[in-house]
Write an enzyme that holds these catalytic residues in place. Structure first.
Site, PDB file in Angstrom:
ATOM      1  N   ARG A 124     -57.830  -2.060 -67.315  1.00 15.62           N
ATOM      2  CA  ARG A 124     -58.149  -1.663 -65.754  1.00 15.62           C
ATOM      3  C   ARG A 124     -59.658  -1.399 -65.881  1.00 15.62           C
ATOM      4  O   ARG A 124     -60.493  -0.887 -65.231  1.00 15.62           O
ATOM      5  CB  ARG A 124     -57.597  -0.502 -65.195  1.00 15.62           C
ATOM      6  CG  ARG A 124     -56.119  -0.949 -64.877  1.00 15.62           C
ATOM      7  CD  ARG A 124     -55.622   0.263 -63.835  1.00 15.62           C
ATOM      8  NE  ARG A 124     -54.086  -0.074 -63.559  1.00 15.62           N
ATOM      9  CZ  ARG A 124     -53.117   0.377 -64.243  1.00 15.62           C
ATOM     10  NH1 ARG A 124     -53.444   1.116 -65.287  1.00 15.62           N
ATOM     11  NH2 ARG A 124     -52.103  -0.056 -63.961  1.00 15.62           N
ATOM     12  N   LYS A 146     -70.931  -9.857 -60.211  1.00 16.03           N
ATOM     13  CA  LYS A 146     -69.640 -10.750 -59.732  1.00 16.03           C
ATOM     14  C   LYS A 146     -69.136 -11.591 -60.761  1.00 16.03           C
ATOM     15  O   LYS A 146     -69.736 -12.163 -61.846  1.00 16.03           O
ATOM     16  CB  LYS A 146     -70.417 -11.798 -58.897  1.00 16.03           C
ATOM     17  CG  LYS A 146     -70.190 -11.518 -57.271  1.00 16.03           C
ATOM     18  CD  LYS A 146     -70.580 -12.913 -56.553  1.00 16.03           C
ATOM     19  CE  LYS A 146     -71.027 -12.624 -55.297  1.00 16.03           C
ATOM     20  NZ  LYS A 146     -71.285 -13.863 -54.549  1.00 16.03           N
ATOM     21  N   GLU A 188     -82.230 -22.290 -58.717  1.00 13.95           N
ATOM     22  CA  GLU A 188     -82.144 -21.095 -58.269  1.00 13.95           C
ATOM     23  C   GLU A 188     -83.518 -20.113 -57.995  1.00 13.95           C
ATOM     24  O   GLU A 188     -83.570 -19.368 -56.888  1.00 13.95           O
ATOM     25  CB  GLU A 188     -81.122 -20.406 -59.178  1.00 13.95           C
ATOM     26  CG  GLU A 188     -79.683 -20.855 -59.083  1.00 13.95           C
ATOM     27  CD  GLU A 188     -79.000 -20.647 -57.881  1.00 13.95           C
ATOM     28  OE1 GLU A 188     -79.162 -19.826 -56.997  1.00 13.95           O
ATOM     29  OE2 GLU A 188     -77.973 -21.558 -57.560  1.00 13.95           O
ATOM     30  N   LYS A 230     -83.056 -10.269 -56.724  1.00 16.26           N
ATOM     31  CA  LYS A 230     -81.516 -10.262 -56.966  1.00 16.26           C
ATOM     32  C   LYS A 230     -81.402  -8.897 -56.789  1.00 16.26           C
ATOM     33  O   LYS A 230     -80.123  -8.418 -56.134  1.00 16.26           O
ATOM     34  CB  LYS A 230     -81.067 -11.150 -58.175  1.00 16.26           C
ATOM     35  CG  LYS A 230     -79.539 -10.891 -58.534  1.00 16.26           C
ATOM     36  CD  LYS A 230     -78.906 -12.094 -58.040  1.00 16.26           C
ATOM     37  CE  LYS A 230     -77.293 -11.902 -57.883  1.00 16.26           C
ATOM     38  NZ  LYS A 230     -76.446 -12.639 -58.499  1.00 16.26           N
ATOM     39  N   GLU A 240     -71.270  -8.132 -50.905  1.00 16.75           N
ATOM     40  CA  GLU A 240     -71.392  -9.447 -50.147  1.00 16.75           C
ATOM     41  C   GLU A 240     -70.929  -9.251 -48.559  1.00 16.75           C
ATOM     42  O   GLU A 240     -70.119 -10.012 -48.330  1.00 16.75           O
ATOM     43  CB  GLU A 240     -71.107 -10.568 -50.585  1.00 16.75           C
ATOM     44  CG  GLU A 240     -71.768 -11.718 -50.240  1.00 16.75           C
ATOM     45  CD  GLU A 240     -71.386 -13.031 -51.168  1.00 16.75           C
ATOM     46  OE1 GLU A 240     -71.179 -12.916 -52.155  1.00 16.75           O
ATOM     47  OE2 GLU A 240     -71.594 -14.108 -50.565  1.00 16.75           O
ATOM     48  N   ARG A 244     -76.252  -9.922 -48.800  1.00 13.52           N
ATOM     49  CA  ARG A 244     -76.239 -10.524 -49.907  1.00 13.52           C
ATOM     50  C   ARG A 244     -76.084 -12.031 -49.607  1.00 13.52           C
ATOM     51  O   ARG A 244     -76.123 -12.811 -50.373  1.00 13.52           O
ATOM     52  CB  ARG A 244     -75.194 -10.109 -50.837  1.00 13.52           C
ATOM     53  CG  ARG A 244     -74.988 -10.335 -52.290  1.00 13.52           C
ATOM     54  CD  ARG A 244     -74.177  -9.984 -53.374  1.00 13.52           C
ATOM     55  NE  ARG A 244     -74.235 -10.196 -54.383  1.00 13.52           N
ATOM     56  CZ  ARG A 244     -73.697  -9.902 -55.725  1.00 13.52           C
ATOM     57  NH1 ARG A 244     -73.340  -8.495 -55.513  1.00 13.52           N
ATOM     58  NH2 ARG A 244     -73.559 -10.301 -56.634  1.00 13.52           N
ATOM     59  N   ASN A 248     -77.006 -17.557 -50.163  1.00 13.28           N
ATOM     60  CA  ASN A 248     -76.188 -18.545 -50.194  1.00 13.28           C
ATOM     61  C   ASN A 248     -76.955 -19.911 -49.755  1.00 13.28           C
ATOM     62  O   ASN A 248     -76.329 -21.014 -49.418  1.00 13.28           O
ATOM     63  CB  ASN A 248     -75.004 -18.366 -49.252  1.00 13.28           C
ATOM     64  CG  ASN A 248     -74.047 -17.672 -49.721  1.00 13.28           C
ATOM     65  OD1 ASN A 248     -73.837 -17.219 -50.956  1.00 13.28           O
ATOM     66  ND2 ASN A 248     -73.166 -16.938 -49.076  1.00 13.28           N
ATOM     67  N   HIS A 251     -76.260 -23.358 -50.741  1.00 11.38           N
ATOM     68  CA  HIS A 251     -75.138 -23.342 -51.327  1.00 11.38           C
ATOM     69  C   HIS A 251     -73.888 -23.912 -50.539  1.00 11.38           C
ATOM     70  O   HIS A 251     -72.896 -24.446 -51.043  1.00 11.38           O
ATOM     71  CB  HIS A 251     -74.780 -21.888 -51.784  1.00 11.38           C
ATOM     72  CG  HIS A 251     -75.502 -21.763 -53.024  1.00 11.38           C
ATOM     73  ND1 HIS A 251     -76.867 -21.506 -53.165  1.00 11.38           N
ATOM     74  CD2 HIS A 251     -75.037 -21.344 -54.502  1.00 11.38           C
ATOM     75  CE1 HIS A 251     -77.247 -21.340 -54.268  1.00 11.38           C
ATOM     76  NE2 HIS A 251     -76.333 -21.192 -55.155  1.00 11.38           N
ATOM     77  N   HIS A 255     -72.575 -26.798 -52.523  1.00  8.80           N
ATOM     78  CA  HIS A 255     -71.087 -26.293 -53.197  1.00  8.80           C
ATOM     79  C   HIS A 255     -70.184 -27.612 -52.733  1.00  8.80           C
ATOM     80  O   HIS A 255     -69.439 -28.118 -53.522  1.00  8.80           O
ATOM     81  CB  HIS A 255     -70.528 -25.207 -52.852  1.00  8.80           C
ATOM     82  CG  HIS A 255     -70.717 -23.819 -53.634  1.00  8.80           C
ATOM     83  ND1 HIS A 255     -70.578 -22.768 -53.299  1.00  8.80           N
ATOM     84  CD2 HIS A 255     -71.124 -23.968 -54.831  1.00  8.80           C
ATOM     85  CE1 HIS A 255     -71.249 -21.875 -53.995  1.00  8.80           C
ATOM     86  NE2 HIS A 255     -71.312 -22.784 -55.306  1.00  8.80           N
ATOM     87  N   HIS A 267     -74.807 -27.986 -61.124  1.00  6.06           N
ATOM     88  CA  HIS A 267     -74.724 -27.125 -60.092  1.00  6.06           C
ATOM     89  C   HIS A 267     -76.184 -26.992 -59.338  1.00  6.06           C
ATOM     90  O   HIS A 267     -76.380 -27.144 -58.333  1.00  6.06           O
ATOM     91  CB  HIS A 267     -74.373 -25.555 -60.609  1.00  6.06           C
ATOM     92  CG  HIS A 267     -74.585 -24.447 -59.468  1.00  6.06           C
ATOM     93  ND1 HIS A 267     -73.619 -24.262 -58.456  1.00  6.06           N
ATOM     94  CD2 HIS A 267     -75.554 -23.621 -59.302  1.00  6.06           C
ATOM     95  CE1 HIS A 267     -73.835 -23.429 -57.542  1.00  6.06           C
ATOM     96  NE2 HIS A 267     -75.239 -22.834 -58.217  1.00  6.06           N
TER      97      HIS A 267
END
Ligand SMILES: NC(=O)c1ccc[n+]([C@@H]2O[C@H](COP(=O)([O-])OP(=O)(O)OC[C@H]3O[C@@H](n4cnc5c(N)ncnc54)[C@H](O)[C@@H]3O)[C@@H](O)[C@H]2O)c1
Length: 363
Positions: A124, A146, A188, A230, A240, A244, A248, A251, A255, A267
């Site tokens: 955990r 993330k 980025e 960031k 998010e 946040r 995107n 993206h 994506h 990417h």
């Protein structure tokens, strides 16, 4: 050496981001200095980074008398999956790795996401630190907690939020990074500048050549500024639920194109095309001036990143794919669009007709 602090809402969730050269060599000292003591250090990396830096880091830890272990998985985004995670759980449990261990996530975003997820879920949750070695991971994926993996039905569908105890960014590691991977990170960086920092945008315009030559001072400035941006965004919105989402930009369409290209496009390349498309969309709906759109497109083009939609991917398919983005609510994609250099708005619905016309223009 620079240090940026990231302070999240819960008091125990503050961690440093340390940026410098020759950091890997000094990592042992850093670990001792900033009490990230553990009874065992487990370096998790991919097969490429293992031979570049993993073995060396293991030797340094062992030489300093720290009980350490090195685990690696086959490099590449396609291995960011449950099979790799299971392989790592098996190794860790068979070696009787305990809760008093720290995972050292060494490598690009793939290694960071995978090993961070293992850290988040083993018993955990055990502590981990990020030691990112690609430009993308140094300015983006190692910060913000993330972690996760891909599923056959899509990228990053399974994951958790699990913040590292520290992030150590050694700029020297970029010297061995292939140009295409370097460009991935640069896409980025352009995104960061376009959405939140006009001065960074100008800095990128002025210093592209030095960035490609890997001028250490310039790279340190670039990486520090992107990390600050960031960190500030993550501090405002760790999970998010709102702000946040500005990250995107580029993206939603990026994506969609990335997955339709069957990952033949990197990417960063897909995000570059996405930023061009989304800037044009922003212009058409009156959010951004034409001169700013052109500046974004020109900067992307100058790096060598693509600015046109791949000929073999139909616009209709791209639009359909955007509806399956995991960030959508009710199947409706919401865009984060620039409204000037360094300014952005999120949560914008866009008419399909308009997206289609932009994608057509970009052929
Ligand atoms: N968690 C987040 O917030 C977040 C954000 C953005 C992207 N990501 C994820 O990051 C991943 C992409 O990360 P990436 O672009 O770093 O790719 P990557 O980790 O797959 O690395 C790309 C390649 O570069 C090699 N490599 C790494 N460091 C090197 C070095 N210093 N020298 C030479 N080779 C090196 C790796 O072995 C690999 O072959 C994706 O899975 C993406 O989903 C996560």
């Amino acid at each position: 050496m620079k240090e940026i602090k990231i302070q999240l809402k819960s008091a125990d969730n503050a961690y440093p981001i340390i940026i410098g050269i020759n950091l890997l060599r000094n990592l042992v000292g850093e670990l001792k200095r900033r009490p990230i003591f553990a009874n065992k250090y487990i370096i998790i990396t991919d097969s490429g980074v293992r031979f570049l830096y993993g073995e060396k880091l293991l030797r340094l830890l062992k030489r300093a008398g720290l009980d350490s272990l090195l685990l690696s998985f086959k490099e590449g985004e396609k291995n960011k999956n449950l099979e790799t995670i299971r392989f790592l759980y098996d190794k860790l449990l068979k070696r009787k790795v305990g809760r008093d261990s720290v995972i050292v996530s060494l490598g690009g975003g793939t290694a960071g996401d995978i090993s961070g997820f293992v850290a988040a879920t083993l018993y955990r949750g055990i502590p981990y630190i990020q030691v990112p070695t690609t430009l993308l991971s140094q300015i983006d994926s190692s910060i913000g907690g993330k972690v996760g993996m891909n599923h056959a039905l899509g990228k990053n569908l399974i994951g958790a939020f699990w913040q590292p105890k520290a992030v150590y960014i050694d700029i020297d590691t970029l010297k061995t990074l292939p140009r295409r991977e370097f460009l991935n990170g640069l896409a980025e960086a352009i995104k960061c500048a376009a959405i939140s920092d006009e001065a960074l945008f100008l800095f990128l315009q002025r210093n592209l050549e030095k960035i490609f030559k890997q001028d250490a001072g310039i790279l340190e400035k670039l990486i520090s500024r992107c990390c600050q941006i960031k960190a500030a965004v993550v501090q405002k919105d760790e999970r998010e639920s709102g702000p946040r989402k500005i990250l995107n930009f580029g993206h939603t369409i990026g994506h969609a194109i990335e997955s339709l290209a069957g990952y033949r496009l990197a990417h960063g390349e897909a995000v570059a095309i996405g930023m061009v498309a989304e800037s044009k969309i922003a212009e058409k709906i009156g959010l951004i001036e034409r001169t700013d759109t052109l500046a974004i497109i020109r900067l992307i083009g100058k790096t060598g990143l693509p600015v046109k939609t791949p000929a073999n991917i139909l616009s209709g398919k791209i639009i359909e794919k955007t509806k399956f983005d995991k960030k959508n609510i009710g199947g409706v994609p919401k865009y984060s669009l620039p409204c000037g250099i360094g300014k952005v708005r999120y949560g914008i619905k866009v008419e399909e007709k308009l997206i289609k016309s932009v994608l057509k223009e970009m052929r």
